[in-house]
Design a protein around this motif. Structure first.
Motif, mmCIF file in Angstrom:
data_model
loop_
_atom_site.group_PDB
_atom_site.id
_atom_site.type_symbol
_atom_site.label_atom_id
_atom_site.label_comp_id
_atom_site.label_asym_id
_atom_site.label_seq_id
_atom_site.Cartn_x
_atom_site.Cartn_y
_atom_site.Cartn_z
ATOM 1 N N LEU A 161 -4.246 -10.550 4.238
ATOM 2 C CA LEU A 161 -4.137 -11.901 4.771
ATOM 3 C C LEU A 161 -4.292 -11.935 6.292
ATOM 4 N N SER A 162 -4.097 -10.788 6.940
ATOM 5 C CA SER A 162 -4.264 -10.719 8.392
ATOM 6 C C SER A 162 -5.673 -10.310 8.804
ATOM 7 N N MET A 163 -6.522 -9.976 7.837
ATOM 8 C CA MET A 163 -7.889 -9.564 8.148
ATOM 9 C C MET A 163 -8.777 -10.801 8.224
ATOM 10 N N LYS A 164 -8.918 -11.357 9.415
ATOM 11 C CA LYS A 164 -9.644 -12.613 9.584
ATOM 12 C C LYS A 164 -11.109 -12.419 9.959
ATOM 13 N N GLY A 165 -11.452 -11.299 10.545
ATOM 14 C CA GLY A 165 -12.832 -11.073 10.964
ATOM 15 C C GLY A 165 -13.502 -9.970 10.166
ATOM 16 N N ASP A 166 -14.478 -9.331 10.765
ATOM 17 C CA ASP A 166 -15.157 -8.207 10.106
ATOM 18 C C ASP A 166 -14.280 -6.969 10.181
ATOM 19 N N TYR A 167 -14.148 -6.289 9.034
ATOM 20 C CA TYR A 167 -13.317 -5.078 8.969
ATOM 21 C C TYR A 167 -14.098 -3.941 8.322
ATOM 22 N N VAL A 168 -13.739 -2.717 8.738
ATOM 23 C CA VAL A 168 -14.298 -1.523 8.121
ATOM 24 C C VAL A 168 -13.152 -0.621 7.683
ATOM 25 N N PHE A 169 -13.427 0.157 6.643
ATOM 26 C CA PHE A 169 -12.484 1.145 6.126
ATOM 27 C C PHE A 169 -12.995 2.528 6.495
ATOM 28 N N GLN A 214 -16.501 -6.107 2.020
ATOM 29 C CA GLN A 214 -17.269 -7.256 1.546
ATOM 30 C C GLN A 214 -16.379 -8.376 1.018
ATOM 31 N N ARG A 215 -15.334 -7.994 0.261
ATOM 32 C CA ARG A 215 -14.532 -9.010 -0.412
ATOM 33 C C ARG A 215 -13.133 -8.483 -0.671
ATOM 34 N N LEU A 216 -12.147 -9.346 -0.535
ATOM 35 C CA LEU A 216 -10.749 -8.992 -0.759
ATOM 36 C C LEU A 216 -10.214 -9.750 -1.981
ATOM 37 N N PHE A 217 -9.433 -9.065 -2.792
ATOM 38 C CA PHE A 217 -8.864 -9.654 -4.000
ATOM 39 C C PHE A 217 -7.338 -9.592 -3.907
ATOM 40 N N THR A 218 -6.724 -10.755 -3.779
ATOM 41 C CA THR A 218 -5.269 -10.874 -3.662
ATOM 42 C C THR A 218 -4.789 -11.901 -4.681
ATOM 43 N N ASP A 219 -3.680 -11.610 -5.342
ATOM 44 C CA ASP A 219 -3.112 -12.562 -6.294
ATOM 45 C C ASP A 219 -2.804 -13.865 -5.560
ATOM 46 N N PRO A 220 -3.347 -15.013 -6.014
ATOM 47 C CA PRO A 220 -3.115 -16.277 -5.299
ATOM 48 C C PRO A 220 -1.657 -16.707 -5.291
ATOM 49 N N ARG A 221 -0.838 -16.103 -6.123
ATOM 50 C CA ARG A 221 0.585 -16.452 -6.135
ATOM 51 C C ARG A 221 1.358 -15.754 -5.008
ATOM 52 N N TYR A 222 0.708 -14.783 -4.345
ATOM 53 C CA TYR A 222 1.347 -14.155 -3.194
ATOM 54 C C TYR A 222 1.246 -15.118 -2.010
ATOM 55 N N VAL A 223 2.339 -15.808 -1.742
ATOM 56 C CA VAL A 223 2.387 -16.786 -0.649
ATOM 57 C C VAL A 223 3.428 -16.303 0.351
ATOM 58 N N PRO A 224 3.014 -15.945 1.569
ATOM 59 C CA PRO A 224 3.978 -15.439 2.552
ATOM 60 C C PRO A 224 4.847 -16.542 3.122
ATOM 61 N N ASP A 225 5.885 -16.133 3.818
ATOM 62 C CA ASP A 225 6.745 -17.102 4.493
ATOM 63 C C ASP A 225 5.975 -17.767 5.630
ATOM 64 N N LYS A 226 6.368 -18.978 5.986
ATOM 65 C CA LYS A 226 5.678 -19.730 7.011
ATOM 66 C C LYS A 226 5.641 -18.953 8.327
ATOM 67 N N GLY A 227 4.447 -18.871 8.914
ATOM 68 C CA GLY A 227 4.281 -18.173 10.175
ATOM 69 C C GLY A 227 4.245 -16.670 10.058
ATOM 70 N N SER A 228 4.124 -16.151 8.840
ATOM 71 C CA SER A 228 4.135 -14.704 8.628
ATOM 72 C C SER A 228 3.124 -14.344 7.558
ATOM 73 N N SER A 229 2.778 -13.067 7.490
ATOM 74 C CA SER A 229 1.939 -12.581 6.389
ATOM 75 C C SER A 229 2.786 -11.925 5.309
ATOM 76 N N THR A 230 4.102 -11.824 5.540
ATOM 77 C CA THR A 230 5.006 -11.179 4.595
ATOM 78 C C THR A 230 6.020 -12.182 4.061
ATOM 79 N N THR A 231 6.794 -11.738 3.075
ATOM 80 C CA THR A 231 7.829 -12.585 2.493
ATOM 81 C C THR A 231 8.930 -11.710 1.920
ATOM 82 N N LYS A 232 10.125 -12.293 1.795
ATOM 83 C CA LYS A 232 11.253 -11.624 1.153
ATOM 84 C C LYS A 232 11.542 -12.220 -0.220
#
Length: 597
Positions: free
Chosen positions: A125-133, A154-172
């Motif tokens: 969720l923090s990868m907003k631009g071009d990234y390489v591995f 090329q493409r990222l696959f994340t479960d759409p139900r993973y919703v972080p806390d507001k203002g963060s990329s993580t959640t508790k």
């Protein structure tokens, strides 16, 4: 909880994903002039200097107080910095405040697509631009001098139900269990697919529980604590993060940058294979509230992650109609506050399906049954008796086939010494009652019961009784007509008056006993028979933990169909299953009721 095993080759069902950059072709990049062009373009930007100067994007975890030395002094395991391994790498992006970022850890997953990388959802969720591995990243080397090249995401696959806390990329929140992402990458500068370049990949493997003896976690700590750009590794046991479908490990040196690190059960340096059961992430991005470097978490791979991987391999259009994520559910319902009131436990196949069930007498006199699923889990509560004053007088009980009919019954000793047999306990109730000993009889002094096949498996279940003066008596041939033949195994003594809890089961290959002593020590006795208690094995010496075990029983609750699964109710209501307990060691620990809920 035990996850359903899923073969990666058969993954195809209700997979999910969240697209980031535009989707590319579903198949691996074919050889030809265009193969690797994205990586070659990226290599012109990613000079050795830019990689070395990239700033960490993910959060900086910290060592307590005096830093890494204080971790070692505290006796905790400490991660080892090393050059890295071909199946694990790190990410670089062009989206940071300074123009370039060094971000998180990824690992190569073995799939038919041959281009899949595992990391954490909060990283993606923090990868907003071009990234390489970059597998087995070498700081100071240009892209063309990296051991296996670089691979454009090329493409990222994340479960759409993973919703972080507001203002963060993580959640508790419970959805932190879904903190997993799979990425598809293009070929490297040489036109090689990811797996062709590194020579293999890790096998996605359902975790099958939370407790593992040896798991190796490999990641890339941030440059603030790792000027050489080395990888860190640590092999430690894991346990459950209570209340979450996540594993927890303790090992120092896991600073910011390690998010996404694979948790590998059979790690070898620079191996081309291995089994991965989770990725560093989850609650608070994979660490505790204090963000210390020595506590790390990982979602335990199960069906949700398996479906997500299937989505990535097939490069399918993401689904948006998934049911809400419910999070971790205790195998036994009710919460710790209720389970503090579980006064007595025993186990037998009372539902007649060939699987062990859990029988509970509550402090208010209520009696309930939980049908076992044979995998360490249980069905809904079945109430056999509502709260009443009679069953508040139950003092000890034992389950077994005491009449030789093939159906388990229940022996109960009451506060006044009366002892009764219920030969036909089932989901419809306790059935008829047979008096075995009259009130105010000698059985008032029968402090504990333990049932088992102590006569070599012949006939009905046998009963071992611990009396208040420390005597032990074994009764064989127990039935509706009486207790059969009694043989004294121990005369009155002071040692056995200190046996706080007692249960019968099969430990190793023989029937025997498990004893919790008043000082917290644990012993098993194997080969218990009319000839004696058998061989004693010490599982734990005196300690401060096991005096908190308030009720326990042994039963057939897991797939091996052996009466060696130990269920324990602790003083705070937490309830634990030690699956497949042996003669010399406790079994795998699984939480049945989470503490503090």
């Amino acid at each position: 909880m035990r996850w359903t095993a899923v073969a990666v080759a058969a993954l195809c069902g209700a997979a999910t994903g969240l697209a980031a950059p535009a989707a590319q072709a579903a198949s691996p990049v074919p050889p030809g002039p265009s193969a690797g062009q994205e990586a070659r373009d990226a290599a012109r930007f990613w000079t050795a200097q830019r990689m070395a100067g990239a700033r960490p994007l993910d959060g900086l975890r910290k060592a307590p107080d005096g830093g890494r030395q204080s971790v070692a002094a505290a006796g905790r395991p400490q991660g080892t910095l090393f050059p890295g391994t071909r199946l694990v790498g790190t990410f670089f992006g062009s989206d940071g405040p300074s123009g370039t970022t060094w971000h998180c850890t990824g690992s190569v997953i073995d799939t038919k697509a041959r281009n899949i990388v595992l990391t954490a959802a909060h990283c993606a969720l923090s990868m907003k631009g071009d990234y390489v591995f970059v597998p087995k990243f070498v700081k100071g080397a240009s892209p063309d001098r990296q051991p296996y090249g670089i691979f454009h995401i090329q493409r990222l696959f994340t479960d759409p139900r993973y919703v972080p806390d507001k203002g963060s990329s993580t959640t508790k929140k419970p959805v932190s269990d879904l903190d997993t992402t799979f990425a598809r990458v293009s070929a490297n500068q040489r036109g090689q697919s990811l797996q062709d370049a590194v020579g293999g990949g890790l096998t996605f493997t359902p975790a099958g529980g939370y407790t593992h003896k040896n798991v190796t976690v490999v990641g890339y700590p941030s440059s603030k604590h790792n000027s050489a750009g080395s990888a860190v590794k640590c092999t430690v046991p894991t346990q459950q993060l209570p209340g979450y479908r996540q594993m927890s490990m303790t090992c120092g040196g896991y600073y910011g940058g390690v998010s996404g690190s694979p948790w590998i059960t059979d790690y070898k340096d620079d191996a081309q294979t291995g089994h991965v059961i989770g990725n560093l992430g989850g609650y608070n991005g994979g660490g505790n509230d204090a963000d210390v470097d020595y506590i790390s978490y990982a979602p335990a791979f199960g069906d949700d992650a398996a479906n997500l991987l299937a989505e990535a391999v097939a490069n399918q259009t993401p689904r948006t109609d998934l049911p809400p994520y419910k999070g971790y559910q205790d195998p036994l319902p009710g919460g710790a506050a209720r389970w503090q009131k579980a006064a007595l436990l025993t186990s037998a196949d009372y539902t007649g399906d060939g699987l062990g069930d859990l029988f509970v007498v509550w402090s208010d006199g209520g009696v309930t049954l939980y049908a076992g699923d044979g995998k360490g889990g249980f069905g809904a509560e079945q109430r056999l008796l509502k709260a009443n004053t009679t069953w508040t007088h139950a003092r000890t009980l034992a389950a077994g086939d005491f009449t030789g009919t093939g159906h388990p019954g229940l022996l109960v000793r009451w506060s006044d010494g009366e002892t009764t047999l219920y030969p036909q306990v089932g989901t419809s109730g306790l059935g008829r009652e047979i008096q075995m000993a009259a009130p105010r009889s000698a059985w008032t002094n029968a402090v504990q019961f333990a049932a088992g096949q102590f006569d070599g498996g012949k006939g009905s279940t046998d009963l071992l009784v611990r009396w208040s003066d420390g005597r032990l008596t074994l009764y064989t041939g127990v039935g509706a007509g009486g207790f059969g033949t009694g043989r004294q195994l121990q005369a009155a003594n002071g040692t056995w008056t200190k046996a706080a809890l007692l249960t019968g089961g099969t430990f190793g290959t023989a029937a025997g006993l498990l004893v919790r002593w008043t000082d917290g020590s644990l012993d098993t006795y194997t080969g218990t028979s009319a000839a004696g208690l058998g061989v004693r094995h010490r599982l734990a010496g005196p300690n401060g933990l096991w005096p908190h075990a308030q009720a326990l029983t042994t039963g057939d609750l897991t797939p091996d169909h052996t009466g060696d699964d130990l269920a324990v109710r602790w003083s705070d209501g937490e309830t634990t299953l030690y699956a497949d307990t042996g003669a010399t060691s406790l079994g795998t620990e699984n939480t049945l009721v989470t503490p503090g809920t």
